[in-house]
Scaffold this motif. Structure first.
Motif, PDB file in Angstrom:
ATOM      1  N   SER A 269       0.851  -1.206   0.000  1.00 15.03           N
ATOM      2  CA  SER A 269       0.000   0.000   0.000  1.00 15.03           C
ATOM      3  C   SER A 269       0.883   1.251   0.000  1.00 15.03           C
ATOM      4  CB  SER A 269      -0.899   0.003   1.242  1.00 15.03           C
ATOM      5  OG  SER A 269      -0.068   0.110   2.383  1.00 15.03           O
ATOM      6  N   GLY A 270       0.277   2.345  -0.415  1.00 18.38           N
ATOM      7  CA  GLY A 270       1.019   3.606  -0.464  1.00 18.38           C
ATOM      8  C   GLY A 270       1.868   3.679  -1.730  1.00 18.38           C
ATOM      9  N   PRO A 271       2.654   4.747  -1.850  1.00 19.25           N
ATOM     10  CA  PRO A 271       3.462   4.910  -3.068  1.00 19.25           C
ATOM     11  C   PRO A 271       4.656   3.964  -3.081  1.00 19.25           C
ATOM     12  CG  PRO A 271       3.803   6.775  -1.586  1.00 19.25           C
ATOM     13  CD  PRO A 271       2.767   5.917  -0.964  1.00 19.25           C
ATOM     14  N   VAL A 272       4.874   3.336  -4.211  1.00 15.17           N
ATOM     15  CA  VAL A 272       5.970   2.384  -4.391  1.00 15.17           C
ATOM     16  C   VAL A 272       6.787   2.826  -5.602  1.00 15.17           C
ATOM     17  CG1 VAL A 272       6.557  -0.025  -4.949  1.00 15.17           C
ATOM     18  CG2 VAL A 272       4.551   0.489  -3.523  1.00 15.17           C
ATOM     19  N   ILE A 273       8.101   2.650  -5.529  1.00  7.29           N
ATOM     20  CA  ILE A 273       8.935   2.900  -6.715  1.00  7.29           C
ATOM     21  C   ILE A 273       9.764   1.650  -6.975  1.00  7.29           C
ATOM     22  CG2 ILE A 273      10.793   4.042  -5.388  1.00  7.29           C
ATOM     23  CD1 ILE A 273      11.101   5.926  -7.895  1.00  7.29           C
ATOM     24  N   ILE A 274       9.709   1.173  -8.191  1.00  5.10           N
ATOM     25  CA  ILE A 274      10.531   0.032  -8.599  1.00  5.10           C
ATOM     26  C   ILE A 274      11.657   0.569  -9.475  1.00  5.10           C
ATOM     27  CG2 ILE A 274      10.602  -2.214  -9.732  1.00  5.10           C
ATOM     28  CD1 ILE A 274       7.606  -2.482  -9.344  1.00  5.10           C
ATOM     29  N   HIS A 275      12.859   0.445  -8.980  1.00 10.19           N
ATOM     30  CA  HIS A 275      14.048   0.977  -9.679  1.00 10.19           C
ATOM     31  C   HIS A 275      14.541  -0.095 -10.656  1.00 10.19           C
ATOM     32  CE1 HIS A 275      18.425   2.657  -9.177  1.00 10.19           C
ATOM     33  NE2 HIS A 275      17.964   2.808 -10.400  1.00 10.19           N
ATOM     34  N   VAL A 276      14.296   0.147 -11.929  1.00 11.51           N
ATOM     35  CA  VAL A 276      14.609  -0.839 -12.965  1.00 11.51           C
ATOM     36  C   VAL A 276      15.859  -0.401 -13.708  1.00 11.51           C
ATOM     37  CG1 VAL A 276      13.726  -1.831 -15.115  1.00 11.51           C
ATOM     38  CG2 VAL A 276      12.169  -1.424 -13.199  1.00 11.51           C
ATOM     39  N   ILE A 277      16.787  -1.290 -13.857  1.00 13.54           N
ATOM     40  CA  ILE A 277      18.041  -0.981 -14.558  1.00 13.54           C
ATOM     41  C   ILE A 277      17.961  -1.552 -15.969  1.00 13.54           C
ATOM     42  CG2 ILE A 277      20.560  -1.143 -14.509  1.00 13.54           C
ATOM     43  CD1 ILE A 277      19.355   0.204 -12.052  1.00 13.54           C
ATOM     44  N   THR A 278      18.023  -0.651 -16.952  1.00 17.71           N
ATOM     45  CA  THR A 278      17.959  -1.115 -18.343  1.00 17.71           C
ATOM     46  C   THR A 278      19.177  -0.597 -19.101  1.00 17.71           C
ATOM     47  OG1 THR A 278      16.737   0.843 -19.049  1.00 17.71           O
ATOM     48  CG2 THR A 278      15.428  -1.088 -18.360  1.00 17.71           C
ATOM     49  N   LYS A 279      19.304  -1.056 -20.325  1.00 13.74           N
ATOM     50  CA  LYS A 279      20.413  -0.622 -21.203  1.00 13.74           C
ATOM     51  C   LYS A 279      19.791   0.037 -22.416  1.00 13.74           C
ATOM     52  CE  LYS A 279      24.855  -1.216 -22.729  1.00 13.74           C
ATOM     53  NZ  LYS A 279      25.929  -0.468 -22.080  1.00 13.74           N
ATOM     54  N   LYS A 280      20.099   1.301 -22.638  1.00 17.54           N
ATOM     55  CA  LYS A 280      19.572   2.000 -23.802  1.00 17.54           C
ATOM     56  C   LYS A 280      20.210   1.366 -25.051  1.00 17.54           C
ATOM     57  CE  LYS A 280      18.257   6.751 -24.821  1.00 17.54           C
ATOM     58  NZ  LYS A 280      18.213   8.115 -24.246  1.00 17.54           N
ATOM     59  N   GLY A 281      19.395   1.032 -26.040  1.00 13.10           N
ATOM     60  CA  GLY A 281      19.926   0.420 -27.250  1.00 13.10           C
ATOM     61  C   GLY A 281      20.095  -1.087 -27.154  1.00 13.10           C
ATOM     62  N   LYS A 282      19.592  -1.671 -26.078  1.00 14.69           N
ATOM     63  CA  LYS A 282      19.784  -3.109 -25.798  1.00 14.69           C
ATOM     64  C   LYS A 282      19.437  -3.979 -26.992  1.00 14.69           C
ATOM     65  CE  LYS A 282      19.970  -6.828 -22.982  1.00 14.69           C
ATOM     66  NZ  LYS A 282      21.161  -7.246 -22.218  1.00 14.69           N
ATOM     67  N   GLY A 283      20.366  -4.864 -27.325  1.00 15.90           N
ATOM     68  CA  GLY A 283      20.092  -5.857 -28.369  1.00 15.90           C
ATOM     69  C   GLY A 283      20.464  -5.423 -29.764  1.00 15.90           C
ATOM     70  N   TYR A 284      20.989  -4.192 -29.890  1.00 13.62           N
ATOM     71  CA  TYR A 284      21.475  -3.765 -31.215  1.00 13.62           C
ATOM     72  C   TYR A 284      22.833  -3.123 -31.007  1.00 13.62           C
ATOM     73  CZ  TYR A 284      21.696  -1.584 -35.843  1.00 13.62           C
ATOM     74  OH  TYR A 284      22.088  -1.201 -37.101  1.00 13.62           O
ATOM     75  N   LEU A 285      23.882  -3.836 -31.396  1.00 15.02           N
ATOM     76  CA  LEU A 285      25.242  -3.475 -31.009  1.00 15.02           C
ATOM     77  C   LEU A 285      25.622  -2.031 -31.326  1.00 15.02           C
ATOM     78  CD1 LEU A 285      27.360  -5.027 -29.466  1.00 15.02           C
ATOM     79  CD2 LEU A 285      28.504  -5.567 -31.661  1.00 15.02           C
ATOM     80  N   PRO A 286      25.351  -1.539 -32.539  1.00 13.62           N
ATOM     81  CA  PRO A 286      25.720  -0.139 -32.804  1.00 13.62           C
ATOM     82  C   PRO A 286      25.093   0.822 -31.790  1.00 13.62           C
ATOM     83  CG  PRO A 286      25.132  -1.241 -34.850  1.00 13.62           C
ATOM     84  CD  PRO A 286      24.777  -2.179 -33.741  1.00 13.62           C
ATOM     85  N   ALA A 287      23.880   0.521 -31.372  1.00 20.09           N
ATOM     86  CA  ALA A 287      23.205   1.405 -30.408  1.00 20.09           C
ATOM     87  C   ALA A 287      23.746   1.186 -29.003  1.00 20.09           C
ATOM     88  CB  ALA A 287      21.697   1.150 -30.437  1.00 20.09           C
ATOM     89  N   GLU A 288      23.921  -0.088 -28.664  1.00 18.90           N
ATOM     90  CA  GLU A 288      24.392  -0.411 -27.308  1.00 18.90           C
ATOM     91  C   GLU A 288      25.776   0.162 -27.033  1.00 18.90           C
ATOM     92  OE1 GLU A 288      22.959  -4.903 -26.535  1.00 18.90           O
ATOM     93  OE2 GLU A 288      24.336  -4.061 -25.025  1.00 18.90           O
ATOM     94  N   THR A 289      26.594   0.218 -28.083  1.00 17.70           N
ATOM     95  CA  THR A 289      28.004   0.564 -27.863  1.00 17.70           C
ATOM     96  C   THR A 289      28.319   2.008 -28.234  1.00 17.70           C
ATOM     97  OG1 THR A 289      28.487  -0.282 -30.076  1.00 17.70           O
ATOM     98  CG2 THR A 289      28.765  -1.811 -28.223  1.00 17.70           C
ATOM     99  N   ASP A 290      27.323   2.750 -28.732  1.00 15.07           N
ATOM    100  CA  ASP A 290      27.606   4.148 -29.097  1.00 15.07           C
ATOM    101  C   ASP A 290      27.985   4.927 -27.837  1.00 15.07           C
ATOM    102  OD1 ASP A 290      26.231   6.485 -31.378  1.00 15.07           O
ATOM    103  OD2 ASP A 290      27.319   6.956 -29.542  1.00 15.07           O
ATOM    104  N   PRO A 291      29.191   5.441 -27.759  1.00 13.98           N
ATOM    105  CA  PRO A 291      29.637   6.096 -26.524  1.00 13.98           C
ATOM    106  C   PRO A 291      28.929   7.433 -26.278  1.00 13.98           C
ATOM    107  CG  PRO A 291      31.265   6.383 -28.256  1.00 13.98           C
ATOM    108  CD  PRO A 291      30.198   5.483 -28.817  1.00 13.98           C
ATOM    109  N   LYS A 292      28.272   7.953 -27.331  1.00 14.41           N
ATOM    110  CA  LYS A 292      27.751   9.321 -27.194  1.00 14.41           C
ATOM    111  C   LYS A 292      26.289   9.330 -26.762  1.00 14.41           C
ATOM    112  CE  LYS A 292      27.430  12.228 -30.817  1.00 14.41           C
ATOM    113  NZ  LYS A 292      27.786  13.165 -31.896  1.00 14.41           N
TER     114      LYS A 292
END
Ligand code: TPP
Ligand code: DXP
Ligand code: MG
Length: 631
Positions: A269-292
């Motif tokens: 009950s009450g407010p809950v926050i679920i802190h989810v860790i994701t990877k931007k570009g996940k599953g597509y190497l050019p996107a996953e590895t772009d340093p910028k």
């Protein structure tokens, strides 16, 4: 499976874990394939495939409300709610929007585009639910970048105070458009490492307990150590202080872990926050590895290599013209300081940041703070340049009025993306700034026609110390290439007559000036001589010129790629009324009083009547003389 056959997310409830994993890969491949053709916000959406699957599995949309902050990461949600077939029209004229839209689906319960609104919208929905004694879940999904927006903190503060039932999903991929910034980002980093710390701690304790005799004593000692570090290392203390129950960090690509923690949250009950860790570009190497930028917003690309497919375009990007000019100015003026609210890449400020790392401030998604910070800098004799998109400057209306213009501070506002922006549509068009800024006393507003005049305007603003100056410039490239001019400051309020004429005066600025000159060519066949004026100062008007043209009693036509209501044309009407020039015929052309959706800018200009042919037609209907071809 054929994703285009999906009508709604109900089918997810029957899938096995393995089937969910397979579906995740199919979704990922669909995104990569589709966006290779249409472009779009690939990186953010690749990062939320498993998260969106878990959310639609565990909740019953649209009864349960899923609110996507910013909304650029709602493509998976759109596919699962029956819109896969429309992705070939993504962000195109009269096609699928890149953001949630009520008129697309009942599942798009909250429209976004601008950042950091989801928690406030969720709170409103939650209060309504409780008043109506409904029992559905309210689930805002907010990224670590969007969480740096002030509105998000206002909402966290209120939600925690009211102890409202709500499940906030924090999608933490450590990225905004570029690398995320701020103390909160660092705190989230500690929470992420705390997970690793706690896992390492548990493994360490497991090991200690196997040491005969002393093992348990050591376990107690290290336990006390952990407690003493609790505030710093136990994840989520920050949110617990705000009154939220914190779950996480959770692996955002592990569907079962996500479902488990959502299950816990649903029972809390009450407010809950679920802190989810994701990877931007996940599953597509050019996107996953772009340093910028992890491929935040992309155009078409080659899937195999990730090579961007760019169409040949003339001229230089306006943002680059401005940022290069700022580098030149900063070399000789140490008082110049540049501020960006999370758009260092879009505003092309990397070179400035590299050359002057101590004089560029990325404040995160915090336009109000950025604007008033610029005011603070100016009070101390610095020359702040706030680089900000027109649409995002809307967030800082009072900061412009109350903190800068009222105090008449020497701040330069570089209003980027001024005009129709195209694919991002109604939430991002930079078409309101003239109307909302023009009423602010002391502010100078100007718009260059090409890169040379842009450099002149930057020089003008740097030399001007009688108050705030706004320079507005469009998205895309400055392709009008005129002769280079000396980068001398312009006389404030002085327009430029680019074509003399006696039958009609057209007042235009920025990209509309070229349009005006095209109109002249078309009307020459009718024997008309048309005066075209580069009304590059939107405020103050060129009163000297206007008084002179009033004596000639020539009809005036204004053309602006901005809303008519309160725009430049309105300023000319006001001038006529205030200067007893009601005898002059005045017509305004610009953007009508309705929202303009997404699509190719040229198609949008057609839609609002800002094309050569439509303007010529309008003139033919309006001018008193009978239009007849003379050659
Ligand atoms: C008020 C406002 N300012 C700036 C932006 C531009 N913008 C769009 S997405 C984004 C970064 C969002 O980061 P995050 O919330 O972490 O989402 P992610 O792309 O990482 O999934 C920014 C700055 C915006 N949409 N709205
Ligand atoms: C979603 C969002 O608000 C930004 O990603 C925006 O789309 C950037 O616009 P530009 O592509 O004009 O930089
Ligand atoms: Mg992020």
């Amino acid at each position: 499976m054929d994703l285009t056959k999906i009508k709604n997310p109900k089918f997810l409830k029957k899938l096995t874990d393995d089937e969910m994993e397979v579906l995740a890969q199919e979704l990922r491949y669909f995104l990569i394939e589709q966006l290779a053709v249409t472009g779009g916000h690939l990186g953010s959406n690749l990062g939320v495939v498993e998260l969106t699957l878990a959310l639609h599995r565990e909740f019953n949309s649209p009864k349960d409300k899923l609110l996507f902050d910013v909304g650029h990461q709602s493509y998976v949600h759109k596919i699962l709610t029956g819109r896969a077939i429309q992705f070939q029209t993504l962000r195109q004229y009269q096609g699928l929007s890149g953001f949630p839209k009520h008129n697309e689906s009942e599942h798009d319960v909250w429209e976004t585009g601008h950042s950091s609104t989801s928690l406030s919208g969720a709170m409103g929905m939650a209060i309504a639910r409780d008043i109506k004694e409904d029992n559905n879940f309210i689930v805002p999904i907010i990224g670590d970048g969007a969480l740096t927006g002030g509105m998000a903190f206002e909402a966290l503060n209120h939600i925690g105070h009211e102890k409202t039932d709500m499940i906030v999903i924090l999608n933490d991929n450590e990225m905004s458009i570029a690398n995320n910034v701020g103390a909160l980002h660092q705190a989230l980093g500690r929470m992420r490492s705390a997970a690793k710390y706690n896992k390492a701690k548990d493994d360490f304790e497991w090991l200690l307990k196997r040491i005969p005799a002393v093992g348990n004593i050591l376990v107690n000692a290290t336990g006390r150590l952990k407690d003493s570090m609790k505030y710093f290392m136990v994840p989520g203390m920050l949110f617990e202080e705000f009154g939220f129950t914190y779950f996480g960090p959770v692996d955002g690509h592990d569907i079962q872990a996500l479902r488990k923690h959502i299950g816990f949250a649903k029972k809390t009950s009450g407010p809950v926050i679920i802190h989810v860790i994701t990877k931007k570009g996940k599953g597509y190497l050019p996107a996953e590895t772009d340093p910028k930028d992890r491929w935040h917003g992309v155009g078409p690309y080659k899937i195999e290599s990730g090579e961007k497919i760019t169409s040949a375009s003339k001229g230089t990007a306006w943002s680059k013209v401005v940022s290069d000019a700022l580098v030149t100015e900063a070399e000789v003026n140490e008082k110049l300081v540049v501020i960006t609210p999370a758009m260092i890449l879009g505003s092309k400020l990397e070179r400035f940041a590299k050359r002057f790392p101590d004089r560029l401030f990325d404040v995160g998604i915090a336009e109000q703070h950025a604007t008033t910070m610029a005011a603070g800098l100016a009070t101390q004799g610095m020359k702040p340049f706030l680089a900000i998109y027109s649409t995002f400057l809307q967030r800082a209306y009072d900061q412009m009025l109350h903190d800068i213009c009222r105090v008449n501070l020497n701040v330069i506002i570089g209003i980027d993306r001024a005009g129709l922006v195209g694919a991002d549509g109604e939430t991002h068009h930079g078409i309101y700034d003239i109307a909302y800024l023009r009423s602010m006393p002391n502010l100078v507003i100007m718009m260059p026609v090409d890169e040379h005049e842009c450099r002149q305007m930057i020089a003008t603003a740097m030399a001007y110390n009688d108050g705030p100056v706004a320079i507005r410039y469009p998205r895309g490239n400055s392709d009008a290439v005129t002769k280079p001019v000396s980068v001398m400051p312009l006389p404030i309020g002085k327009w430029e007559v680019v074509n003399k004429g006696e039958d009609l005066v057209i007042l235009a600025f920025g990209p509309m000036l070229a349009l005006a000159q095209e109109v002249v060519k078309q009307l020459t066949d009718y024997g008309l001589t048309i005066e075209v004026v580069n009304a590059r100062f939107i405020k103050p008007l060129d009163h000297v010129y206007l008084s002179e043209v009033a004596k000639r009693n020539i009809p005036l036509l204004t053309i602006e790629e901005a809303v008519l209501a309160g725009g430049f044309g309105s300023a000319i009407l006001e001038w006529a009324e205030l200067n007893d020039c009601a005898h002059i015929k005045i017509k305004r052309m610009g953007i009508p009083d309705r929202f303009i959706e997404h699509g190719d800018v040229n198609l949008l200009l057609q839609e609002v009547g800002l094309t050569t042919n439509k303007i010529v037609e309008k003139i033919k209907q309006w001018l008193p003389i009978h239009m007849k071809r003379v050659r």
